[in-house]
Scaffold this active site. Structure first.
Site, PDB file in Angstrom:
ATOM      1  N   LYS A  97      43.470 -71.720-105.931  1.00  0.00           N
ATOM      2  CA  LYS A  97      44.661 -71.224-106.796  1.00  0.00           C
ATOM      3  C   LYS A  97      44.690 -71.607-108.052  1.00  0.00           C
ATOM      4  CE  LYS A  97      45.834 -69.743-102.727  1.00  0.00           C
ATOM      5  NZ  LYS A  97      46.571 -70.492-101.486  1.00  0.00           N
TER       6      LYS A  97
HETATM    7  C1  LIG Z   1      46.886 -70.503 -99.986  1.00  0.00           C
HETATM    8  C2  LIG Z   1      48.413 -70.143 -99.560  1.00  0.00           C
HETATM    9  C3  LIG Z   1      49.136 -71.074 -98.830  1.00  0.00           C
HETATM   10  C4  LIG Z   1      48.482 -72.165 -97.854  1.00  0.00           C
HETATM   11  O1  LIG Z   1      47.894 -73.110 -98.710  1.00  0.00           O
HETATM   12  P1  LIG Z   1      46.952 -74.065 -98.468  1.00  0.00           P
HETATM   13  O2  LIG Z   1      46.858 -74.894 -99.442  1.00  0.00           O
HETATM   14  O3  LIG Z   1      45.545 -73.145 -98.271  1.00  0.00           O
HETATM   15  O4  LIG Z   1      47.354 -74.600 -96.793  1.00  0.00           O
HETATM   16  C5  LIG Z   1      50.225 -70.560 -98.516  1.00  0.00           C
HETATM   17  N1  LIG Z   1      50.956 -69.404 -99.064  1.00  0.00           N
HETATM   18  C6  LIG Z   1      50.270 -68.772 -99.790  1.00  0.00           C
HETATM   19  C7  LIG Z   1      51.034 -67.325-100.170  1.00  0.00           C
HETATM   20  C8  LIG Z   1      49.089 -68.950-100.191  1.00  0.00           C
HETATM   21  O5  LIG Z   1      48.102 -68.177-100.834  1.00  0.00           O
END
Ligand SMILES: *Cc1c(COP(=O)(O)O)cnc(C)c1O
Length: 430
Positions: free
Chosen positions: A206
């Protein structure tokens, strides 16, 4: 216009020279997250003290994060999925309740609702923002609707004014999933500060990246305490004050454990210090790329209008709009293939629509004798093919673009040339 010489060349897919020559510098140009000795020291410190499971560092990170984003409370979590589940619990979602969520998003914006006995109703997306279409939210509201999950998709802020208006009209909670948009501004204010509660992933891919982690933010004490009670039992003794929760201290209400690993929160504290300036550089780079492609047929930026007081945050998973009607109907697959032959790092970009996935249509996850999606619904709320036309067709109208982490004008020009070259020579591909 340096693009002109490139456009006169034969497409690489047809044997011409590549618009983007190989460059070993790309490793640094695209690498993320940026980790320095300061991150390493912070993580090592936790490791050497053996305090991975404690919470002193996490609490500092939470306080700093809350201040940065502009919320009273922040709670670090083991990942974004868990933080979003806690957010759903905080707003009171339970058996038979419905969560309205965009169909085009990552599964973890919605699927956790099942584990609360709640279900999901998908709304269509707006073809320009790729976020919830407010008009379609209103069509999906039922007496069972509890909350709206807003996803600021691929970095772009959703239409919060319209969404908050609908939420107010029907008395619905608003949860923001900020996993794609840390630091993005909506009308000058940071996303994650509009809903009743916001939660987000901080996992390694992210734009705010600290490992496997997530964080939840809210201004409401009662939501904060419900989140602590749900999955942070080690904090019960010091943080629960609500009479209905105090008596339950000791064990986690949710039967889950959401605590953040302190190697991640230590890294988070360092990352947060540099995040605004790193994001500013990403914004310069990504805007440079799109500015170079102004007026090119068939492709448009996925970014807010320049005078809108909205920004893209860290431009997580950047995409462009594809308009095949301007390119003689050239399928997006062929466009992507041709750009990649130029070395242009083009991808498919979007998540497949969730409302068509078997988990939301067939799976009986909790052995209720019927699909979990409708286990507690008075009617069949499943949404068949054809029910959300924008979500179902958007895959043909979008593509992923290079995600520059540094503003390197020479290299960004070469990548832009690749996209321009293919779009301007589309006839060679028909
Ligand atoms: C990555 C993501 C998540 C989940 O997060 P994790 O840390 O992978 O559990 C939730 N919502 C969106 C839109 C994402 O891109």
């Amino acid at each position: 216009m340096t693009g002109v010489s490139a456009t006169q060349c034969t497409l690489a897919l047809r044997g011409g020279p590549k618009a983007v020559p190989d460059d070993p510098g790309d490793e640094a140009l695209f690498h993320w997250p940026i980790v320095t000795e300061e991150d390493e020291q912070a993580v090592l410190d936790v490791l050497r003290k053996g305090t991975m499971s404690q919470r002193d560092v996490t609490e500092k990170f939470e306080a700093e994060f809350a201040e940065w984003i502009g919320r009273k409370f922040a709670v670090g979590h083991c990942n974004g999925t868990m933080a979003l589940l806690a957010a759903m619990h905080a707003v009171g979602m339970g058996r038979g309740d419905e969560l309205i969520c965009p169909s085009v998003t990552y599964w973890a914006s919605a699927l956790q609702a099942f584990s609360l006995g709640a279900t999901v109703v998908f709304a269509d997306i707006d073809p320009e923002s790729l976020c919830l279409d407010p008009a379609d939210i209103e069509r999906r509201v039922t007496p069972r609707t509890k909350a709206i999950m807003v996803v600021h998709y691929c970095g772009r802020p959703a239409d919060m004014n319209a969404i908050l208006h609908i939420a107010k009209k029907y008395n619905l909670a608003v949860i923001e999933d900020v996993s794609h948009a840390h630091g993005a501004l909506y009308k000058g204010k940071m996303v994650g500060t509009f809903g009743d509660v916001a939660a987000m992933s901080l996992m390694s891919g992210k734009s705010f990246a600290v490992g496997e982690a997530g964080i939840l933010v809210t201004d409401r004490r009662e939501y904060y305490e419900r989140v602590i009670a749900f999955g942070h039992y080690a904090r019960h003794a010091t943080e629960l004050t609500l009479p209905e929760l105090k008596g339950l201290a000791g064990l986690p209400l949710g039967g889950v454990k959401g605590r953040m690993n302190q190697t991640c929160s230590a890294m988070g504290r360092v990352q947060l210090k540099y995040y605004p300036r790193r994001v500013a550089e990403i914004q310069n780079a990504m805007n440079r790329f799109w500015d170079l492609l102004e007026g090119v047929p068939g492709i448009r930026p996925h970014r807010p209008a320049k005078d809108s007081d909205c920004t893209m945050g860290g431009w997580y998973n950047p995409v462009g709009h594809y308009l095949p009607e301007e390119l003689g109907g050239l399928p997006v697959e062929t466009f992507i293939e041709a750009v990649n032959a130029e070395g242009g790092r083009c991808g498919r970009g979007l998540n497949a629509p969730l409302h068509l996935h078997p988990v939301f249509n067939q799976a009986d996850v909790y052995h209720d004798g019927k699909p979990t999606r409708i286990a507690f619904s008075p009617e069949d709320i499943r949404q068949p093919i054809g029910s959300l036309p924008v979500s179902e067709g958007i895959d043909q109208r979008a593509f992923g673009i290079p995600y520059f982490k540094h503003d390197n004008p020479r290299r960004i020009q070469q990548f832009a040339d690749a996209y321009r070259k293919v779009a301007e020579n589309y006839k060679a591909l028909l």
